[in-house]
Design an enzyme around this catalytic site. Structure first.
Site, PDB file in Angstrom:
ATOM      1  CB  CYS A  85      -1.004  -0.023   1.149  1.00  0.00           C
ATOM      2  SG  CYS A  85      -2.358   1.172   0.897  1.00  0.00           S
ATOM      3  CG  HIS A 194      -4.051  -3.455   2.219  1.00  0.00           C
ATOM      4  ND1 HIS A 194      -3.128  -3.161   3.204  1.00  0.00           N
ATOM      5  CD2 HIS A 194      -4.605  -2.270   1.861  1.00  0.00           C
ATOM      6  CE1 HIS A 194      -3.140  -1.856   3.441  1.00  0.00           C
ATOM      7  NE2 HIS A 194      -4.023  -1.296   2.634  1.00  0.00           N
ATOM      8  CD  GLU A 196      -2.286  -6.376   4.587  1.00  0.00           C
ATOM      9  OE1 GLU A 196      -2.500  -5.209   4.967  1.00  0.00           O
ATOM     10  OE2 GLU A 196      -1.708  -6.642   3.495  1.00  0.00           O
TER      11      GLU A 196
END
Length: 216
Positions: A85, A194, A196
């Site tokens: 990011c 992202h 994750e």
């Protein structure tokens, strides 16, 4: 006897969803340490540079722990770094937000600027146009990833001389505006989205990166 897990440092400079990043990399098969310590960050098999919020604030926090030096020294030695990011955005030369121009890490030429889309932020799931020959996206080329950002890199400026392997640049589009979604450039890999937060596809991508560390 089982092989030891790669050691990953998530760089703690006051920005990013740090705990969720730590858990995601642990699930991906790494031993993870959250720290701002330069020696630990230099010694790790892989360094993760997260980031959320304003470009200028992230660079201020990064410089406070000499993070730009850590990144530069690792890359000059061919040691893997993954930016996420705003941790992706700060790898470029400059960021322009609210009329403020901030110098980034300068690993790639280019400007982070506001997306030219009718609706920002770009928030939610989106497909990506994967670079040919991508290793990072192998097996998840057609999947969607989770984005949350209003700014991006809308033009890729790095020119190669043909003697070195050209970076693999993956793109995405929001509201008719095209921007860089990920870059694979030797030891430096970074994603605007992202991983994750990107479900099974993001978990697969992180496992791919973690599994590459011991051979780096």
């Amino acid at each position: 006897m089982s092989l030891s897990k790669p050691n990953v440092v998530v760089l703690d400079y006051g920005s990013g969803n740090l705990r969720s990043a730590v858990r995601a990399f642990e699930r991906a098969g790494a031993t993870v340490e959250l720290t701002s310590d330069m020696d630990a960050a230099m010694a790790a098999d892989g360094l993760v540079v997260p980031g959320v919020g304003a470009y200028e604030a992230c660079m201020r926090g990064l410089r406070a722990i000499r993070g730009e030096r850590i990144i530069g020294r690792r890359l000059s030695g061919g040691r893997p770094v993954l930016g996420i990011c705003v941790g992706f955005q700060i790898m470029f030369e400059t960021g322009v937000e609210h009329g403020v121009t901030t110098e980034g890490c300068g690993e790639w030429p280019g400007v982070v600027e506001k997306l030219h889309a009718p609706v920002v932020p770009h928030m939610g799931w989106n497909t990506v146009d994967v670079a040919e020959g991508s290793t990072l996206f192998a097996g998840v080329e057609d999947e969607r990833f989770y984005f949350v950002h209003s700014y991006g890199v809308r033009e890729w400026l790095l020119q190669t001389d043909g003697r070195t392997e050209a970076p693999k640049v993956t793109w995405a589009e929001h509201g008719g505006d095209r921007f860089v979604a990920a870059v694979e450039n030797g030891p430096l890999v970074a994603t605007q989205f992202h991983p994750e937060k990107s479900g099974d596809a993001g978990a697969h991508l992180l496992r791919t990166w973690v599994s590459s560390l011991k051979s780096a």
